[in-house]
Write a protein that holds these residues in place. Structure first.
Motif, short mmCIF file in Angstrom:
data_model
loop_
_atom_site.label_atom_id
_atom_site.label_comp_id
_atom_site.label_asym_id
_atom_site.label_seq_id
_atom_site.Cartn_x
_atom_site.Cartn_y
_atom_site.Cartn_z
N ASN A 171 -2.63 3.01 13.30
CA ASN A 171 -2.18 1.84 14.05
C ASN A 171 -3.28 1.20 14.90
N ILE A 176 -6.19 -1.62 10.79
CA ILE A 176 -5.25 -2.62 10.28
C ILE A 176 -6.02 -3.80 9.70
N ARG A 177 -7.06 -4.26 10.43
CA ARG A 177 -7.88 -5.38 9.94
C ARG A 177 -8.56 -5.03 8.62
N ASN A 180 -5.93 -4.93 5.75
CA ASN A 180 -5.49 -6.30 5.44
C ASN A 180 -6.58 -7.08 4.70
N ARG A 230 -2.63 4.23 6.97
CA ARG A 230 -2.11 2.87 7.10
C ARG A 230 -1.40 2.45 5.81
N MET A 234 2.64 1.55 5.10
CA MET A 234 3.08 0.32 4.45
C MET A 234 3.93 0.60 3.22
#
Length: 555
Positions: A171, A176-177, A180, A230, A234
């Motif tokens: 988290n 996360i970046r 993504n 991560r 998801m």
């Protein structure tokens, strides 16, 4: 006085008075516009509403946008493009005309601002679906690079490398970046798979584009556990389990496209390897006519699939496009008057009007068990994802012999080998000859990039390797891609199929009953006009669709 949207929809017969009255009541308490409410309720499609709005406001409507690169299109800041959902997509230099797509004709102020920005030029606004505008934005204006994200993370490594809790690590903003940006870049580059592979000192991210793996980045090993966790979060997987393989699924919108991602984890010596299969639901269109099948073979395939019963097999290695061909055949056959059922492992794409069942071997829901039940469900057409064993093969043959059309796949190198593979599975030759109608073998080859395509005269040695008589082509040029930005400097963009179609004729049937091997069956088929995969590939080379290297690679 300008007519309201509701009136225009009524006039066009797209909505009835009762539904309109209901929607108008909802609008009184909703911040949404009338068209948005109608669309969300599924009463009228977005395209139909936009067509009406185009008439109402005097715009042209573009259901699809074709971006034509020009430096002047970059003049509008990308933040404005994203915020107001507009897409500059074409500049006609001779007319000094710039075309800009919008999805909301009522945002007049932004149109005035843009006209001021392009003083001295004609600006023409057109209406287009929001999804098309977002696609143009994400593809041409929002260039996300995972490498840039990795570089920007360097100062943050020390902060999150001390974290022991994988949930906390997953988290963290840098993780996360990174995840993504990897996913977004993969979609922008048209990748079909993402491989995340851990090694002793780092981990590697590779994209499979047009069937070939390309290395994209190598983040430090300290980020690997966080990236894995991560992705597991998801995909609704167990982040605490890292000793056993796991499977999961992610549904996400990336670059304006609906993407379904299949996730598979596998423990290795240096950590968990992750492979993600990206299924792009927005761009996929199953159609027999855009697979790259030449008309002579396409006409034969259409004749065979129009028969009421029998088995049609599609063969080839993993990643050769077999599932796409089966889906295209199902789409061709899909009508309200027929009951189509499938057993798949996994279900890659959903087809409206087709009953699709997912194989789940852990609970005993195997291909064979699903097939048995299907036969009690009054099917006309059955698709079995793959014939893996004798039991499945026997039930499929039984279904074909009792009046059903059965479509399935086998892993064989060419069409004649499919028949002998069934014999090797223990199926009696007489059952094969009475049920199998045809076999389609296939491969996928990369298509030469149109943007950097260049012709050349092939050497005599190359023609010898391809077994092409120089007199046959009479100094005709071959083509190759030089490499450019559009094709990521590969010289290729997209893929097409090469095919081998073998009808199980009376002569082939006799050969099967005699116990002939696949090479002998191939000789019979060649005498009857079989075009091999290699010969088919040569046609694609001569037509300037692909290169000799591609055909030699897959055949």
């Amino acid at each position: 006085m300008k007519k309201q949207l509701g009136e225009l929809l009524l006039e066009e017969g797209l909505i009835d008075q009762e539904s309109l009255a209901e929607v108008l009541k909802i609008q009184e308490k909703s911040p949404l516009k009338l068209g948005q409410i109608i669309q969300r309720k599924g009463l009228v499609s977005e395209n139909d509403i936009l067509k009406i709005l185009a008439k109402q406001y005097g715009y042209d409507f573009y259901p699809k946008l074709e971006f034509k690169q020009h430096p002047i299109l970059q003049k509008i800041p990308s933040s404005i493009i994203e915020k107001f959902k507009i897409a500059p997509f074409e500049y006609k230099e001779s007319k000094r005309l710039i075309k800009i797509a919008i999805s909301d004709p009522e945002k007049i102020h932004i149109q005035d601002d843009i006209r001021n920005l392009f003083k001295g030029l004609r600006v023409e606004f057109v209406l287009a679906p929001e999804s098309e505008i977002l696609r143009i934005y994400h593809t041409y204006y929002q260039k996300v690079s995972a490498d840039d994200v990795v570089e920007g993370m360097e100062d943050e490594y020390s902060e999150f490398s001390q974290l022991d809790d994988t949930l906390d690590l997953a988290n963290e903003a840098p993780i996360i970046r990174l995840v993504n940006s990897i996913l977004t870049q993969a979609v922008q580059e048209r990748a079909s798979d993402i491989h995340i592979e851990p090694y002793e000192k780092n981990f590697v991210v590779r994209f499979r584009i047009d069937g070939i793996l390309h290395r994209r980045l190598s983040p430090p090993k300290v980020a690997h556990a966080g990236v894995v966790s991560r992705i597991k979060i998801m995909a609704n997987m167990n982040i605490a389990e890292n000793r056993l393989p796991q499977d999961g699924r992610i549904k996400i919108k990336l670059s304006g496209k609906d993407i379904d991602i299949r996730v598979s984890t596998l423990p290795t010596k240096h950590g968990e390897k992750i492979v993600m299969r990206l299924l792009n639901k927005s761009d996929i269109e199953f159609n027999l006519y855009n697979l790259g099948i030449y008309d002579d073979i396409l006409n034969e395939i259409k004749k065979i699939i129009s028969q009421p019963n029998g088995i049609i097999l599609v063969t080839g290695p993993t990643g050769s496009g077999k599932s796409t061909t089966l889906y295209a055949i199902l789409k061709e056959l899909n009508q309200e008057s027929v009951n189509i059922m499938t057993a798949e492992d996994p279900i890659e794409y959903e087809i409206e009007g087709v009953s699709q069942t997912q194989v789940q071997e852990k609970i005993g829901l195997t291909f064979a068990n699903i097939l048995r039940t299907m036969l009690r469900q009054d099917p006309d057409i059955i698709m079995v994802g793959e014939i893996r064993d004798q039991e499945t093969a026997r039930i499929a043959i039984q279904a074909a012999l009792t009046g059903h059309l059965v479509l399935s796949t086998l892993h064989t190198n060419d069409a004649p080998s499919a028949v002998t593979r069934l014999v090797d599975m223990g199926i009696d030759p007489y059952l094969i000859t009475s049920s199998v109608r045809a076999v389609i073998a296939q491969r996928l080859v990369r298509v030469i990039c149109d943007n950097c395509k260049q012709g050349y005269l092939p050497s005599r040695d190359l023609l010898e390797d391809l077994k092409i008589d120089p007199l046959q082509i009479k100094n005709k040029k071959f083509y190759k891609g030089l490499g450019c930005e559009k094709c990521a400097n590969t010289g290729y963009r997209g893929r097409t199929g090469i095919y081998e179609f073998m009808k199980v004729s009376p002569a082939i049937q006799k050969g099967v009953l005699k116990g002939l091997d696949s090479e002998s069956l191939k000789e019979i088929a060649l005498k009857e006009g079989l075009i091999t995969l290699f010969e088919y590939g040569k046609r694609k080379i001569i037509d300037g669709i692909t290169t000799p290297e591609e055909v030699l690679r897959v055949c």
